[in-house]
Design a protein around this motif. Structure first.
Motif, PDB file in Angstrom:
ATOM      1  N   UNK A  82       0.800  -1.215   0.000  1.00  0.00           N
ATOM      2  CA  UNK A  82       0.000   0.000   0.000  1.00  0.00           C
ATOM      3  C   UNK A  82       0.839   1.275   0.000  1.00  0.00           C
ATOM      4  N   UNK A  83       2.121   1.160   0.312  1.00  0.00           N
ATOM      5  CA  UNK A  83       2.962   2.337   0.447  1.00  0.00           C
ATOM      6  C   UNK A  83       4.177   2.351  -0.469  1.00  0.00           C
ATOM      7  N   UNK A  84       4.270   1.392  -1.403  1.00  0.00           N
ATOM      8  CA  UNK A  84       5.476   1.284  -2.230  1.00  0.00           C
ATOM      9  C   UNK A  84       5.141   0.952  -3.680  1.00  0.00           C
ATOM     10  N   UNK A  85       5.695   1.745  -4.596  1.00  0.00           N
ATOM     11  CA  UNK A  85       5.636   1.457  -6.030  1.00  0.00           C
ATOM     12  C   UNK A  85       7.053   1.130  -6.482  1.00  0.00           C
ATOM     13  N   UNK A  86       7.240  -0.036  -7.054  1.00  0.00           N
ATOM     14  CA  UNK A  86       8.578  -0.491  -7.442  1.00  0.00           C
ATOM     15  C   UNK A  86       8.600  -0.881  -8.913  1.00  0.00           C
ATOM     16  N   UNK A  87       9.796  -1.141  -9.418  1.00  0.00           N
ATOM     17  CA  UNK A  87       9.985  -1.599 -10.798  1.00  0.00           C
ATOM     18  C   UNK A  87       9.314  -0.665 -11.810  1.00  0.00           C
ATOM     19  N   UNK A  88       9.307   0.619 -11.491  1.00  0.00           N
ATOM     20  CA  UNK A  88       8.663   1.579 -12.374  1.00  0.00           C
ATOM     21  C   UNK A  88       9.414   1.793 -13.671  1.00  0.00           C
ATOM     22  N   UNK A  89       8.666   1.874 -14.762  1.00  0.00           N
ATOM     23  CA  UNK A  89       9.240   2.168 -16.076  1.00  0.00           C
ATOM     24  C   UNK A  89       8.474   3.326 -16.706  1.00  0.00           C
ATOM     25  N   UNK A  90       9.227   4.189 -17.373  1.00  0.00           N
ATOM     26  CA  UNK A  90       8.644   5.362 -18.025  1.00  0.00           C
ATOM     27  C   UNK A  90       9.083   5.392 -19.477  1.00  0.00           C
ATOM     28  N   UNK A  91       8.115   5.528 -20.381  1.00  0.00           N
ATOM     29  CA  UNK A  91       8.397   5.675 -21.809  1.00  0.00           C
ATOM     30  C   UNK A  91       7.849   7.014 -22.283  1.00  0.00           C
ATOM     31  N   UNK A  92       8.626   7.700 -23.104  1.00  0.00           N
ATOM     32  CA  UNK A  92       8.214   8.986 -23.655  1.00  0.00           C
ATOM     33  C   UNK A  92       8.480   9.002 -25.148  1.00  0.00           C
TER      34      UNK A  92
END
Length: 412
Positions: free
Chosen positions: A207-217
């Motif tokens: 509930x308090x952690x976002x991991x392995x985030x990927x961003x594409x632009x």
């Protein structure tokens, strides 16, 4: 502008007209998909309405961006975006469109594969998994893996069922209206504003952690990110990021307007006035959000003694090319104040050369506030647009309070 991948939202224009009787798009909601160089898909929705004179609106959360400049012949559909110097060149087959989204970057073009399907209301998944978490609230996010390259941002999200809306705020602006979903323990967000396409994905570890985030632009931009829930997360003071160099109190320039006439702060119209200078570009979505606000601000304050000047830093030093793209911005927003072509590009090192009295130019837009005596009183970096909710309204309140205070002062 936010991150090095974002060269720069923006608001779109009015109606869309399908010029050829042979070319008709099915009315209703469509799902469009832009493909990145690595094969990731950046989805967004748009709506087609009307049986004769059709209209198209790109949908990002609560914002519906209407697009002019759609023409067709036979099975071909051409969509010219009103801002950001970009277009779609497509072929229609039944209920689908296929082709390319093309960005004109001054010295080169970048083409990205695009497909769209009619009567498709979902954005990411037709049958998503039941959400395991709710990401509503404020998050402290970090983009980048190298220490010197890390960029701390603030995420603000609202989740209703599986649907998520919100944005990321950075020191130089925001990612505008993001929309997406939570499927199981995965977060998906996207946005397309006519000039920029974003995709954010992450695993919701708890509930308090976002991991392995990927961003594409766009076609090739990519990064990694993580976030932790933090209701007290905030960015540095936007007025603290840029300043005048020691020994300077004033800002001077002499650039040409859209008609080729030189304009200087020494001109009579600016004397004994509060002057707002926009450092902006026609390619920059946050600059477009600021411009939409600044037009109304100008109407409110001009008769009280305020002048506004836009300094345009484009993708090219070619005056004619820059004149064309900046004129589109002027026409789109019906801008009543002067826009000047600086002749310098949007590269921040180039921009800094034209403004040697500044310590640095952190990003676009940057706003310089000058008092009646011609002294620089504050420099504001970035712009939190309407997609940021209360951050936007707080900025307006603070900015207009500052204006009122400066107008109440006597020129020295």
């Amino acid at each position: 502008m936010i991150r090095k991948f974002l060269i720069g939202a923006a608001v779109f224009a009015s109606l869309t007209h399908i010029a050829s009787a042979q070319t008709k798009l099915a009315t209703g909601i469509w799902r469009g998909v832009l493909k990145t160089a690595t094969g990731n898909e950046i989805p967004f929705n748009f709506e087609v309405s009307g049986s004769g004179k059709q209209e198209i609106a790109v949908i990002n959360s609560t914002e519906h961006l209407k697009v002019p400049g759609v023409t067709g012949s036979g099975d071909s559909v051409f969509i010219r975006m009103p801002l950001f110097d970009s277009e779609f060149r497509l072929k229609q087959t039944g209920q689908t469109l296929q082709g390319h989204y093309i960005k004109h970057l001054g010295v080169r073009d970048v083409a990205q594969e695009f497909t769209a399907t009619a009567n498709t209301t979902y954005r990411f998944f037709k049958d998503a998994e039941k959400p395991k978490h709710n990401v509503s609230g404020r998050w402290s996010a970090v983009f980048g893996k190298e220490v010197a390259d890390k960029d701390t941002t603030v995420g603000e999200f609202k989740q209703t069922g599986a649907k998520v809306t919100g944005t990321f705020l950075t020191t130089t602006g925001d990612y505008r209206f993001l929309e997406g979903t939570v499927s199981g323990d995965q977060l998906y967000l996207s946005c397309f504003d006519g000039g920029h396409a974003f995709l954010f994905t992450a695993k919701i570890a708890d509930d308090n952690t976002l991991s392995e985030g990927k961003f594409s632009s766009g076609l090739t931009g990519k990064d990694i990110w993580t976030a932790v829930r933090d209701e007290n997360a905030k960015l540095p003071d936007a007025y603290s990021l840029a300043a005048l160099k020691p020994g300077y109190k004033k800002r001077a320039f002499n650039f040409k307007d859209l008609n080729g006439n030189p304009v200087s702060l020494e001109d009579e119209r600016f004397k004994n006035k509060v002057v707002i200078i926009q450092i902006m570009g026609s390619w920059c979505p946050n600059c477009m959000d600021e411009t939409a606000y600044m037009v109304n601000y100008y109407k409110k304050y001009h008769n009280k003694g305020v002048e506004v000047i836009g300094l345009a830093y484009e993708r090219t030093t070619d005056f004619a090319k820059s004149q064309k793209t900046v004129a589109q911005v002027k026409d789109r927003f019906n801008i009543p104040y002067p826009l000047l072509i600086t002749g310098y590009t949007s590269n921040k090192d180039e921009t800094a050369k034209s403004l040697p009295m500044l310590t640095k130019v952190v990003g676009f837009p940057t706003t310089i506030i000058i008092d009646k005596s011609g002294d620089v009183r504050k420099i504001h970096t970035g712009f939190s647009g309407p997609g940021t909710g209360h951050y936007y309204t707080e900025f307006i309140s603070e900015f207009e309070k500052l204006t009122d205070d400066l107008l109440a002062e006597k020129a020295l």
